[in-house]
Design a protein around this motif. Sequence first.
Motif, PDB file in Angstrom:
ATOM      1  N   ALA A 116     -15.821 -39.266  27.257  1.00  0.00           N
ATOM      2  CA  ALA A 116     -16.568 -38.585  26.205  1.00  0.00           C
ATOM      3  C   ALA A 116     -17.283 -37.349  26.745  1.00  0.00           C
ATOM      4  O   ALA A 116     -17.282 -36.281  26.106  1.00  0.00           O
ATOM      5  N   CYS A 117     -17.896 -37.459  27.911  1.00  0.00           N
ATOM      6  CA  CYS A 117     -18.598 -36.311  28.496  1.00  0.00           C
ATOM      7  C   CYS A 117     -17.648 -35.139  28.724  1.00  0.00           C
ATOM      8  O   CYS A 117     -17.990 -33.984  28.451  1.00  0.00           O
ATOM      9  N   ALA A 118     -16.446 -35.428  29.217  1.00  0.00           N
ATOM     10  CA  ALA A 118     -15.480 -34.359  29.455  1.00  0.00           C
ATOM     11  C   ALA A 118     -15.065 -33.680  28.157  1.00  0.00           C
ATOM     12  O   ALA A 118     -14.921 -32.449  28.095  1.00  0.00           O
ATOM     13  N   ARG A 119     -14.884 -34.458  27.108  1.00  0.00           N
ATOM     14  CA  ARG A 119     -14.510 -33.872  25.814  1.00  0.00           C
ATOM     15  C   ARG A 119     -15.636 -32.995  25.258  1.00  0.00           C
ATOM     16  O   ARG A 119     -15.383 -31.953  24.659  1.00  0.00           O
ATOM     17  N   ILE A 120     -16.873 -33.417  25.457  1.00  0.00           N
ATOM     18  CA  ILE A 120     -18.016 -32.626  24.990  1.00  0.00           C
ATOM     19  C   ILE A 120     -18.116 -31.323  25.775  1.00  0.00           C
ATOM     20  O   ILE A 120     -18.358 -30.247  25.210  1.00  0.00           O
ATOM     21  N   PRO A 173     -24.556 -44.940  22.010  1.00  0.00           N
ATOM     22  CA  PRO A 173     -23.122 -45.215  22.162  1.00  0.00           C
ATOM     23  C   PRO A 173     -22.324 -44.392  21.158  1.00  0.00           C
ATOM     24  O   PRO A 173     -22.651 -44.355  19.974  1.00  0.00           O
ATOM     25  N   LEU A 174     -21.276 -43.727  21.638  1.00  0.00           N
ATOM     26  CA  LEU A 174     -20.471 -42.902  20.741  1.00  0.00           C
ATOM     27  C   LEU A 174     -19.409 -43.765  20.067  1.00  0.00           C
ATOM     28  O   LEU A 174     -18.655 -44.467  20.745  1.00  0.00           O
ATOM     29  N   PRO A 175     -19.312 -43.710  18.755  1.00  0.00           N
ATOM     30  CA  PRO A 175     -18.339 -44.542  18.040  1.00  0.00           C
ATOM     31  C   PRO A 175     -16.914 -44.052  18.272  1.00  0.00           C
ATOM     32  O   PRO A 175     -16.677 -42.886  18.607  1.00  0.00           O
ATOM     33  N   LEU A 176     -15.975 -44.939  18.067  1.00  0.00           N
ATOM     34  CA  LEU A 176     -14.555 -44.637  18.229  1.00  0.00           C
ATOM     35  C   LEU A 176     -13.925 -44.324  16.880  1.00  0.00           C
ATOM     36  O   LEU A 176     -14.343 -44.828  15.844  1.00  0.00           O
ATOM     37  N   GLU A 209     -19.702 -34.239  14.961  1.00  0.00           N
ATOM     38  CA  GLU A 209     -19.807 -32.792  14.819  1.00  0.00           C
ATOM     39  C   GLU A 209     -20.502 -32.171  16.027  1.00  0.00           C
ATOM     40  O   GLU A 209     -21.607 -32.563  16.385  1.00  0.00           O
ATOM     41  N   PHE A 210     -19.852 -31.191  16.634  1.00  0.00           N
ATOM     42  CA  PHE A 210     -20.435 -30.450  17.755  1.00  0.00           C
ATOM     43  C   PHE A 210     -21.121 -29.193  17.225  1.00  0.00           C
ATOM     44  O   PHE A 210     -20.504 -28.400  16.519  1.00  0.00           O
ATOM     45  N   ARG A 211     -22.398 -29.039  17.562  1.00  0.00           N
ATOM     46  CA  ARG A 211     -23.165 -27.880  17.125  1.00  0.00           C
ATOM     47  C   ARG A 211     -23.658 -27.118  18.346  1.00  0.00           C
ATOM     48  O   ARG A 211     -24.521 -27.591  19.084  1.00  0.00           O
ATOM     49  N   ARG A 259     -15.659 -18.649  21.062  1.00  0.00           N
ATOM     50  CA  ARG A 259     -14.585 -19.591  20.780  1.00  0.00           C
ATOM     51  C   ARG A 259     -15.110 -20.953  20.318  1.00  0.00           C
ATOM     52  O   ARG A 259     -14.342 -21.805  19.912  1.00  0.00           O
ATOM     53  N   VAL A 260     -16.435 -21.177  20.429  1.00  0.00           N
ATOM     54  CA  VAL A 260     -17.015 -22.430  19.970  1.00  0.00           C
ATOM     55  C   VAL A 260     -17.567 -22.229  18.574  1.00  0.00           C
ATOM     56  O   VAL A 260     -18.452 -21.415  18.369  1.00  0.00           O
ATOM     57  N   ARG A 261     -17.060 -22.927  17.603  1.00  0.00           N
ATOM     58  CA  ARG A 261     -17.530 -22.744  16.245  1.00  0.00           C
ATOM     59  C   ARG A 261     -18.456 -23.893  15.850  1.00  0.00           C
ATOM     60  O   ARG A 261     -18.252 -25.036  16.241  1.00  0.00           O
ATOM     61  N   THR A 262     -19.466 -23.577  15.097  1.00  0.00           N
ATOM     62  CA  THR A 262     -20.330 -24.616  14.550  1.00  0.00           C
ATOM     63  C   THR A 262     -19.501 -25.529  13.662  1.00  0.00           C
ATOM     64  O   THR A 262     -18.702 -25.072  12.854  1.00  0.00           O
ATOM     65  N   GLY A 263     -19.701 -26.826  13.815  1.00  0.00           N
ATOM     66  CA  GLY A 263     -18.953 -27.780  13.017  1.00  0.00           C
ATOM     67  C   GLY A 263     -17.653 -28.219  13.657  1.00  0.00           C
ATOM     68  O   GLY A 263     -16.879 -28.915  13.014  1.00  0.00           O
ATOM     69  N   ALA A 264     -17.388 -27.847  14.920  1.00  0.00           N
ATOM     70  CA  ALA A 264     -16.199 -28.342  15.605  1.00  0.00           C
ATOM     71  C   ALA A 264     -16.248 -29.860  15.656  1.00  0.00           C
ATOM     72  O   ALA A 264     -17.299 -30.461  15.894  1.00  0.00           O
ATOM     73  N   GLU A 265     -15.123 -30.497  15.426  1.00  0.00           N
ATOM     74  CA  GLU A 265     -15.076 -31.953  15.306  1.00  0.00           C
ATOM     75  C   GLU A 265     -14.546 -32.602  16.572  1.00  0.00           C
ATOM     76  O   GLU A 265     -13.630 -32.090  17.219  1.00  0.00           O
ATOM     77  N   LEU A 266     -15.145 -33.716  16.933  1.00  0.00           N
ATOM     78  CA  LEU A 266     -14.685 -34.525  18.050  1.00  0.00           C
ATOM     79  C   LEU A 266     -14.453 -35.940  17.562  1.00  0.00           C
ATOM     80  O   LEU A 266     -15.335 -36.539  16.929  1.00  0.00           O
ATOM     81  N   VAL A 267     -13.267 -36.473  17.849  1.00  0.00           N
ATOM     82  CA  VAL A 267     -12.947 -37.863  17.551  1.00  0.00           C
ATOM     83  C   VAL A 267     -12.475 -38.517  18.844  1.00  0.00           C
ATOM     84  O   VAL A 267     -11.529 -38.030  19.478  1.00  0.00           O
ATOM     85  N   ILE A 268     -13.141 -39.593  19.256  1.00  0.00           N
ATOM     86  CA  ILE A 268     -12.746 -40.327  20.457  1.00  0.00           C
ATOM     87  C   ILE A 268     -11.768 -41.425  20.033  1.00  0.00           C
ATOM     88  O   ILE A 268     -12.139 -42.330  19.275  1.00  0.00           O
ATOM     89  N   PRO A 269     -10.510 -41.371  20.495  1.00  0.00           N
ATOM     90  CA  PRO A 269      -9.553 -42.416  20.114  1.00  0.00           C
ATOM     91  C   PRO A 269     -10.005 -43.794  20.590  1.00  0.00           C
ATOM     92  O   PRO A 269     -10.641 -43.934  21.645  1.00  0.00           O
ATOM     93  N   ALA A 270      -9.651 -44.816  19.828  1.00  0.00           N
ATOM     94  CA  ALA A 270     -10.108 -46.173  20.115  1.00  0.00           C
ATOM     95  C   ALA A 270      -9.703 -46.655  21.502  1.00  0.00           C
ATOM     96  O   ALA A 270     -10.414 -47.456  22.116  1.00  0.00           O
TER      97      ALA A 270
END
Length: 238
Positions: A32-36, A55-58, A63-65, A7-18
């Motif tokens: 962020a850790c929970a989303r990862i 630091p993870l940008p907002l 991209e999750f690999r 169910r985990v695909r290469t290139g899955a996208e994560l965006v952290i809302p501001a």
Amino acid sequence: MNGAVDRVRTGAELVIPARHNGPDGSAHGGYACARIVALADGRHGPDPAVTLLAPLPLDTPLEFRPGERRSGLWRGAELVATVTRARDGLPLPPPVGLAAARAAAAGYLGRTGHPFPRCWACGPERAEDGLRLSPGPVAPGTVACTWTPRGAPGTAVPAEQVWGALDCPGGWVTDPRARPMVLSRMTAGLSGPVRAGREYEVVAARHATHGRTVVNLTALYDADRRPLARATALWTEV
């Protein structure tokens, strides 16, 4: 491969809302850790460890690999976080009780001089839309506060909010006004549902100190002092 791994695909996208920031301009560590971990989808065990390398940008696509032994979160060519199987169990700081946690919150040091006053979880400037955590001292090396999650009473609280509630109290075990620190690594486990509208106790305690880093333990308890979530976190002085 099958099951959760498929169910985990290469290139899955994560965006952290501001709005889910820690320090201004970067993501809140626990959120962020929970989303990862959600993107890893069980491939690194039930309670994996997330390491934040930068630091993870907002509001920025990341991209999750997935990998066999380690999965990574990338910003272009830069590896900004990894998730792996945790090496150790999750120790548990003992509860202090709701009354003691409420009293400790009254002594929260972050109401003045907070290094990150707009932090989503514990920033005094986020009373309207944050988690409103106010961990105060109960003993040397131990802080506590209460937390009543917002939402329709009785509904389940998302895991990323619980991780957020486990994150910041650990940062106040060592007064960050004099020694600002940021989350570098976090492992968390949820053992029961956390419900909106109910009051919980969050306790954090210092476990070990190594130079510029501190390892803290955090736990969330219900009104009957039953543990519903716990975390181990490494904090690094900035």
